[in-house]
Design an enzyme around this catalytic site. Structure first.
Site, PDB file in Angstrom:
ATOM      1  N   LYS A 111       0.826  -1.207   0.000  1.00 61.48           N
ATOM      2  CA  LYS A 111       0.000   0.000   0.000  1.00 61.48           C
ATOM      3  C   LYS A 111       0.862   1.260   0.000  1.00 61.48           C
ATOM      4  O   LYS A 111       0.516   2.250  -0.641  1.00 61.48           O
ATOM      5  CB  LYS A 111      -0.962  -0.016   1.192  1.00 61.48           C
ATOM      6  CG  LYS A 111      -2.069  -1.033   0.990  1.00 61.48           C
ATOM      7  CD  LYS A 111      -3.022  -1.100   2.151  1.00 61.48           C
ATOM      8  CE  LYS A 111      -4.161  -2.077   1.853  1.00 61.48           C
ATOM      9  NZ  LYS A 111      -5.091  -2.200   2.967  1.00 61.48           N
ATOM     10  N   LYS A 194      -5.665  -7.584 -11.068  1.00 55.40           N
ATOM     11  CA  LYS A 194      -6.675  -7.856 -10.041  1.00 55.40           C
ATOM     12  C   LYS A 194      -7.707  -6.721 -10.009  1.00 55.40           C
ATOM     13  O   LYS A 194      -7.320  -5.546  -9.988  1.00 55.40           O
ATOM     14  CB  LYS A 194      -5.984  -7.949  -8.669  1.00 55.40           C
ATOM     15  CG  LYS A 194      -6.957  -8.099  -7.517  1.00 55.40           C
ATOM     16  CD  LYS A 194      -6.365  -7.765  -6.150  1.00 55.40           C
ATOM     17  CE  LYS A 194      -7.525  -7.524  -5.197  1.00 55.40           C
ATOM     18  NZ  LYS A 194      -7.317  -6.965  -3.936  1.00 55.40           N
ATOM     19  N   LYS A 197     -10.688  -1.449  -6.250  1.00 54.23           N
ATOM     20  CA  LYS A 197     -11.113  -0.044  -6.233  1.00 54.23           C
ATOM     21  C   LYS A 197      -9.933   0.855  -6.559  1.00 54.23           C
ATOM     22  O   LYS A 197     -10.080   1.892  -7.190  1.00 54.23           O
ATOM     23  CB  LYS A 197     -11.591   0.339  -4.836  1.00 54.23           C
ATOM     24  CG  LYS A 197     -12.880  -0.284  -4.406  1.00 54.23           C
ATOM     25  CD  LYS A 197     -13.024  -0.160  -2.886  1.00 54.23           C
ATOM     26  CE  LYS A 197     -13.755  -1.347  -2.305  1.00 54.23           C
ATOM     27  NZ  LYS A 197     -13.131  -1.885  -1.091  1.00 54.23           N
TER      28      LYS A 197
HETATM   29  P1  ADP Z   1     -10.221  -3.601  -3.098  1.00 49.68           P
HETATM   30  O1  ADP Z   1      -8.954  -4.282  -3.603  1.00 49.68           O
HETATM   31  O2  ADP Z   1     -11.134  -3.263  -4.204  1.00 49.68           O
HETATM   32  O3  ADP Z   1      -9.912  -2.426  -2.193  1.00 49.68           O
HETATM   33  P2  ADP Z   1     -10.867  -4.933  -0.682  1.00 49.68           P
HETATM   34  O4  ADP Z   1      -9.413  -5.065  -0.351  1.00 49.68           O
HETATM   35  O5  ADP Z   1     -11.696  -3.953   0.071  1.00 49.68           O
HETATM   36  O6  ADP Z   1     -10.991  -4.667  -2.229  1.00 49.68           O
HETATM   37  O7  ADP Z   1     -11.512  -6.376  -0.564  1.00 49.68           O
HETATM   38  C1  ADP Z   1     -12.683  -6.725   0.141  1.00 49.68           C
HETATM   39  C2  ADP Z   1     -12.900  -8.232   0.016  1.00 49.68           C
HETATM   40  O8  ADP Z   1     -13.119  -8.572  -1.356  1.00 49.68           O
HETATM   41  C3  ADP Z   1     -11.711  -9.063   0.487  1.00 49.68           C
HETATM   42  O9  ADP Z   1     -12.179 -10.249   1.109  1.00 49.68           O
HETATM   43  C4  ADP Z   1     -10.995  -9.383  -0.787  1.00 49.68           C
HETATM   44  O10 ADP Z   1     -10.241 -10.565  -0.696  1.00 49.68           O
HETATM   45  C5  ADP Z   1     -12.145  -9.517  -1.788  1.00 49.68           C
HETATM   46  N1  ADP Z   1     -11.685  -9.106  -3.124  1.00 49.68           N
HETATM   47  C6  ADP Z   1     -11.324  -7.863  -3.501  1.00 49.68           C
HETATM   48  N2  ADP Z   1     -10.947  -7.820  -4.793  1.00 49.68           N
HETATM   49  C7  ADP Z   1     -11.073  -9.081  -5.248  1.00 49.68           C
HETATM   50  C8  ADP Z   1     -10.851  -9.701  -6.525  1.00 49.68           C
HETATM   51  N3  ADP Z   1     -10.437  -9.008  -7.570  1.00 49.68           N
HETATM   52  N4  ADP Z   1     -11.084 -11.034  -6.638  1.00 49.68           N
HETATM   53  C9  ADP Z   1     -11.523 -11.756  -5.571  1.00 49.68           C
HETATM   54  N5  ADP Z   1     -11.760 -11.228  -4.356  1.00 49.68           N
HETATM   55  C10 ADP Z   1     -11.553  -9.927  -4.181  1.00 49.68           C
HETATM   56  N1  TRP Z   2      -8.590  -6.083   5.486  1.00 51.83           N
HETATM   57  C1  TRP Z   2      -9.843  -6.458   4.884  1.00 51.83           C
HETATM   58  C2  TRP Z   2      -9.821  -6.007   3.418  1.00 51.83           C
HETATM   59  O1  TRP Z   2      -9.140  -5.083   3.053  1.00 51.83           O
HETATM   60  C3  TRP Z   2     -11.017  -5.825   5.572  1.00 51.83           C
HETATM   61  C4  TRP Z   2     -11.151  -6.325   6.982  1.00 51.83           C
HETATM   62  C5  TRP Z   2     -10.950  -5.617   8.123  1.00 51.83           C
HETATM   63  C6  TRP Z   2     -11.519  -7.651   7.368  1.00 51.83           C
HETATM   64  N2  TRP Z   2     -11.183  -6.403   9.215  1.00 51.83           N
HETATM   65  C7  TRP Z   2     -11.532  -7.647   8.795  1.00 51.83           C
HETATM   66  C8  TRP Z   2     -11.828  -8.810   6.671  1.00 51.83           C
HETATM   67  C9  TRP Z   2     -11.834  -8.826   9.526  1.00 51.83           C
HETATM   68  C10 TRP Z   2     -12.143  -9.970   7.396  1.00 51.83           C
HETATM   69  C11 TRP Z   2     -12.123  -9.952   8.814  1.00 51.83           C
HETATM   70  O2  TRP Z   2     -10.551  -6.577   2.653  1.00 51.83           O
END
Ligand code: ADP
Ligand code: TRP
Length: 326
Positions: A111, A194, A197
């Site tokens: 990040k 991948k 967002k």
């Molecule tokens: P982003 O990468 O869009 O910020 P997050 O990190 O908030 O997404 O992910 C939220 C949940 O959705 C997590 O459990 C993550 O593993 C799943 N997830 C996010 N992007 C994908 C993807 N491209 N394919 C499968 N699962 C995903």
């Molecule tokens: N880190 C997770 C993500 O970016 C979000 C998250 C925060 C989460 N606390 C959690 C997921 C506890 C599972 C359980 O998607």
């Protein structure tokens, strides 16, 4: 009944990757599990500093969870900030967390490399996540592949705490298991990376029909001519299609056959994906429009969810406070 916890950050509009990797499992599991699904609003503070955007995204994630099919009668749905005991637990856990456990976490480095501010909150993000998880004693944490390391850190911290403070017979924390659907894999976005967002490559199934179609038409493909046979496995359109419809669905096998036969252009495959999305999410799209006009219902769902979560979390926090001498 097994207990399940998971959460998603309200850092932007949810997309098909979130659905395929996470939310679909929540919806499927809710009828035979004790469910705690929350909005990780404190975590979102590590990636953005726009208060209005956070408020808006937080409400939107709740509405979208409900639209995708989470039922408040089956799932305790709450906001992280409505269960303040979780942050207390995070502090307690941070005091047993070896610094090098955080140094090893890859998401911090990723990040920061993407340009997020290198704050202490971002650095200790996995401790807060461990606290979210351990606070409800879950058996399972359904997440996407990218969260595997965070669940391992959670288990390490639980073990470390139990080792420091507990006799074997009265451990404070249970060790949860990650639940990662291998076949769902990582859903690619319109540029083939991948779907995320943060890459501006996501497909939001709630977009208006016209922009949604336009977005799908933008999926990057190779330059194989229309007549030539194509390998479905190497095509982003097909990968998204298969993840949504399922690998064994006849729509998936039909589309794969059309790829292999030749004579099908990528715009036909894109049209098929558009139609699939409209079909799969038609009901969710209707529900979402209704929910958007009923803020008092959303408030009630969140109040009830937070009450249920706090009942459980306060028991776990009390055990942790007792164990450390508070
Ligand atoms: P982003 O990468 O869009 O910020 P997050 O990190 O908030 O997404 O992910 C939220 C949940 O959705 C997590 O459990 C993550 O593993 C799943 N997830 C996010 N992007 C994908 C993807 N491209 N394919 C499968 N699962 C995903
Ligand atoms: N880190 C997770 C993500 O970016 C979000 C998250 C925060 C989460 N606390 C959690 C997921 C506890 C599972 C359980 O998607």
């Amino acid at each position: 009944m097994k207990c399940v916890l998971s959460g998603i950050q309200p850092s932007g509009q949810l997309h098909l990757g979130n659905y395929a990797g996470a939310i679909r499992q929540f919806v499927q599991m809710q009828h035979d599990h004790e469910m705690y699904i929350f909005v990780a609003s404190y975590h979102a503070l590590t990636s953005g500093r726009d208060a209005d955007a956070l408020r808006g995204n937080t409400r939107q994630v709740v509405i979208d969870y409900l639209a995708f099919g989470l039922e408040p009668s089956q799932t305790n749905l709450y906001l992280q900030q409505d269960v303040p005991e979780v942050t207390e637990l995070a502090w307690i856990l941070s005091c047993v967390c070896p610094k090098n456990l955080m140094d090893k976490a890859t998401s911090y480095k990723d990040k920061v490399a993407q340009g997020l501010p290198a704050s202490v909150g971002l650095y200790t993000y996995p401790i807060l996540q461990a606290s979210d998880i351990l606070s409800v004693d879950p058996d399972l944490v359904p997440v996407g592949e990218d969260q595997r390391q965070h669940i391992e850190i959670t288990r390490d911290l639980a073990q470390k705490f139990n080792h420091c403070y507990c006799q074997e017979s009265d451990d404070v924390f249970r060790l949860p298991d990650a639940m990662i659907r291998e076949e769902a894999g990582v859903l690619p976005g319109i540029d083939g990376r991948k779907m995320s967002k943060s890459y501006d490559n996501a497909i939001d199934p709630f977009m208006d029909e016209k922009p949604l179609r336009k977005r799908i038409m933008k999926i990057v493909t190779d330059t194989t001519p229309v007549e030539a046979p194509k390998d479905p496995q190497r095509c982003t359109i097909f990968q998204i299609f298969r993840a949504l419809a399922g690998p064994d669905d006849t729509r998936t096998t039909d589309l794969a056959n059309q790829y292999r036969a030749g004579g099908m252009g990528y715009s036909n495959a894109k049209q098929a994906l558009f139609e699939l999305i409209m079909d799969l999410f038609g009901e969710a799209r209707r529900r979402r429009t209704e929910l958007m006009t009923d803020p008092s219902y959303i408030e009630k769902v969140l109040r009830d969810g937070a009450d249920a979560a706090r009942a459980k979390v306060s028991q776990v926090t009390r055990r942790a406070r007792d164990a450390v001498g508070l």
